[in-house]
Design a protein around this motif. Structure first.
Motif, PDB file in Angstrom:
ATOM      1  N   VAL A 169      -3.926  17.032  -5.152  1.00 24.95           N
ATOM      2  CA  VAL A 169      -2.999  16.184  -5.905  1.00 24.95           C
ATOM      3  C   VAL A 169      -2.932  16.673  -7.341  1.00 24.95           C
ATOM      4  O   VAL A 169      -3.973  16.894  -7.974  1.00 24.95           O
ATOM      5  CB  VAL A 169      -3.442  14.701  -5.881  1.00 24.95           C
ATOM      6  N   LEU A 170      -1.723  16.862  -7.844  1.00 27.09           N
ATOM      7  CA  LEU A 170      -1.493  17.166  -9.256  1.00 27.09           C
ATOM      8  C   LEU A 170      -0.723  16.006  -9.865  1.00 27.09           C
ATOM      9  O   LEU A 170       0.256  15.535  -9.289  1.00 27.09           O
ATOM     10  CB  LEU A 170      -0.709  18.466  -9.405  1.00 27.09           C
ATOM     11  N   HIS A 171      -1.190  15.545 -11.025  1.00 24.82           N
ATOM     12  CA  HIS A 171      -0.470  14.495 -11.742  1.00 24.82           C
ATOM     13  C   HIS A 171      -0.453  14.858 -13.215  1.00 24.82           C
ATOM     14  O   HIS A 171      -1.489  15.107 -13.822  1.00 24.82           O
ATOM     15  CB  HIS A 171      -1.136  13.128 -11.554  1.00 24.82           C
ATOM     16  N   ALA A 201       2.583  16.343  -7.616  1.00 21.98           N
ATOM     17  CA  ALA A 201       2.740  17.115  -6.387  1.00 21.98           C
ATOM     18  C   ALA A 201       1.566  16.840  -5.466  1.00 21.98           C
ATOM     19  O   ALA A 201       0.472  16.470  -5.911  1.00 21.98           O
ATOM     20  CB  ALA A 201       2.839  18.613  -6.689  1.00 21.98           C
ATOM     21  N   VAL A 202       1.813  17.040  -4.179  1.00 22.25           N
ATOM     22  CA  VAL A 202       0.783  16.863  -3.159  1.00 22.25           C
ATOM     23  C   VAL A 202       0.845  18.044  -2.199  1.00 22.25           C
ATOM     24  O   VAL A 202       1.926  18.398  -1.711  1.00 22.25           O
ATOM     25  CB  VAL A 202       0.977  15.547  -2.371  1.00 22.25           C
ATOM     26  N   TRP A 203      -0.313  18.655  -1.955  1.00 20.17           N
ATOM     27  CA  TRP A 203      -0.455  19.710  -0.953  1.00 20.17           C
ATOM     28  C   TRP A 203      -1.394  19.206   0.138  1.00 20.17           C
ATOM     29  O   TRP A 203      -2.367  18.504  -0.144  1.00 20.17           O
ATOM     30  CB  TRP A 203      -1.071  20.974  -1.546  1.00 20.17           C
ATOM     31  N   GLY A 235      -3.165  23.347   1.767  1.00 23.77           N
ATOM     32  CA  GLY A 235      -2.484  24.451   1.116  1.00 23.77           C
ATOM     33  C   GLY A 235      -0.976  24.445   1.237  1.00 23.77           C
ATOM     34  O   GLY A 235      -0.311  25.317   0.668  1.00 23.77           O
ATOM     35  N   ARG A 236      -0.399  23.484   1.948  1.00 26.02           N
ATOM     36  CA  ARG A 236       1.060  23.421   2.129  1.00 26.02           C
ATOM     37  C   ARG A 236       1.634  22.341   1.237  1.00 26.02           C
ATOM     38  O   ARG A 236       1.221  21.180   1.291  1.00 26.02           O
ATOM     39  CB  ARG A 236       1.396  23.116   3.595  1.00 26.02           C
ATOM     40  N   LEU A 237       2.595  22.705   0.395  1.00 26.36           N
ATOM     41  CA  LEU A 237       3.230  21.747  -0.496  1.00 26.36           C
ATOM     42  C   LEU A 237       4.120  20.800   0.311  1.00 26.36           C
ATOM     43  O   LEU A 237       5.033  21.235   1.007  1.00 26.36           O
ATOM     44  CB  LEU A 237       4.080  22.480  -1.539  1.00 26.36           C
ATOM     45  N   VAL A 238       3.834  19.501   0.213  1.00 29.96           N
ATOM     46  CA  VAL A 238       4.624  18.520   0.950  1.00 29.96           C
ATOM     47  C   VAL A 238       5.526  17.697   0.032  1.00 29.96           C
ATOM     48  O   VAL A 238       6.526  17.132   0.479  1.00 29.96           O
ATOM     49  CB  VAL A 238       3.721  17.583   1.781  1.00 29.96           C
ATOM     50  N   ARG A 239       5.179  17.613  -1.245  1.00 27.60           N
ATOM     51  CA  ARG A 239       6.021  16.858  -2.177  1.00 27.60           C
ATOM     52  C   ARG A 239       5.775  17.334  -3.603  1.00 27.60           C
ATOM     53  O   ARG A 239       4.622  17.539  -4.003  1.00 27.60           O
ATOM     54  CB  ARG A 239       5.715  15.356  -2.085  1.00 27.60           C
ATOM     55  N   SER A 240       6.851  17.537  -4.342  1.00 26.05           N
ATOM     56  CA  SER A 240       6.768  17.893  -5.749  1.00 26.05           C
ATOM     57  C   SER A 240       7.961  17.296  -6.470  1.00 26.05           C
ATOM     58  O   SER A 240       9.096  17.399  -6.004  1.00 26.05           O
ATOM     59  CB  SER A 240       6.742  19.414  -5.951  1.00 26.05           C
ATOM     60  N   LEU A 241       7.686  16.661  -7.612  1.00 25.13           N
ATOM     61  CA  LEU A 241       8.749  16.096  -8.431  1.00 25.13           C
ATOM     62  C   LEU A 241       8.406  16.314  -9.893  1.00 25.13           C
ATOM     63  O   LEU A 241       7.275  16.088 -10.319  1.00 25.13           O
ATOM     64  CB  LEU A 241       8.916  14.599  -8.162  1.00 25.13           C
ATOM     65  N   SER A 242       9.381  16.772 -10.660  1.00 24.54           N
ATOM     66  CA  SER A 242       9.223  16.946 -12.100  1.00 24.54           C
ATOM     67  C   SER A 242      10.541  16.579 -12.752  1.00 24.54           C
ATOM     68  O   SER A 242      11.603  17.064 -12.352  1.00 24.54           O
ATOM     69  CB  SER A 242       8.846  18.394 -12.425  1.00 24.54           C
TER      70      SER A 242
END
Length: 252
Positions: free
Chosen positions: A100-102, A114-116, A119-126
């Motif tokens: 999780v990146l916040h 973002a959530v991986w 290792g697979r990116l499933v959601r990213s918003l910026s």
């Protein structure tokens, strides 16, 4: 301080559940994690902090904790406009785990998360009001849906006597950012805590200085900043007049 975060979490499950179970992080284990995540960097121990206070560390500082099943890193360097471009070695370290990146910054109303999974990116918003939607990958997560549906419009408080322009986004990024932080990590930085929220100030993190050995010398950077400050004039103070205009005054 305002709403500012630079947070990366590796977890063997749901982050809030694991944070509720944490014990004191081992320093040697955390130091080893830092060397693994920051290859080629000079790493020195500093005084620690808590997750509540340390989620937005000073430049060249990281607050971190490594425990079985859960690893936390707070660092301004993960505050990137395109979460999908997180360095590959940081994503690779999430193999078999959730990552999780916040990141958000209240000065510019910017939010990125973002959530991986393995290792697979499933959601990213910026997004931010100045730049609009910078990145939007994957399907919105449940906590996002009221925002996209128009149920959480941005509340704009106009200056006295001044007509405010409509907010350039359908919702305020920092409001979504707090809900994202609660949903993904189990706590909030600002706003009213809920009964089930984690006490982030009760979670201790170790402190580290992280520097590029080939980067600029800290003393040189401080000397440059001092020279810039010396070229600036004395500070000017203003107050808001009855008609909404700025009036210069003697002090704050």
């Amino acid at each position: 301080m305002g709403a500012k975060t630079g947070l990366l979490v590796y977890a063997d499950g749901e982050v809030p559940d694991l944070l509720r179970q944490v014990e004191a992080a081992d320093l040697s284990r955390t130091s080893e994690m830092m060397r693994r995540l920051y290859p080629g960097r000079e790493i020195e121990q500093l005084p620690g902090s808590t997750l509540g206070n340390g989620v937005y560390p000073p430049k060249d500082t990281a607050y971190a904790a490594s425990r079985p099943g859960l690893e936390i890193v707070c660092d301004q360097r993960v505050m990137i406009d395109f979460p999908s471009r997180l360095p590959e070695h940081l994503v690779a370290a999430s193999a078999g785990r959730r990552l999780v990146l916040h990141a958000m910054h209240s000065v510019v109303d910017w939010l990125a998360f973002a959530v991986w999974e393995d290792g697979r990116l499933v959601r990213s918003l910026s997004l931010s009001p100045d730049s609009g939607i910078i990145e939007n990958i994957g399907e919105p997560l449940p906590f996002e849906l009221p925002y996209w549906a128009g149920d959480r419009p941005a509340d704009i408080v106009p200056w006295p006597g001044k007509e405010e322009k409509p907010y350039p986004l359908p919702f305020h990024p920092l409001n979504l950012g707090e809900d994202a932080l609660r949903a993904l990590c189990g706590f909030v930085q600002e706003g009213r805590p809920e009964p089930d929220d984690i006490d982030a100030y009760g979670i201790d993190l170790h402190g580290f200085q992280v520097r590029d050995p080939h980067g600029p010398d800290r003393a040189e950077e401080e000397a440059l900043l001092k020279r810039i400050m010396e070229t600036m004039g004395p500070p000017r103070f203003c107050t808001l007049g009855p008609d909404g205009s700025l009036i210069e005054c003697d002090g704050p």
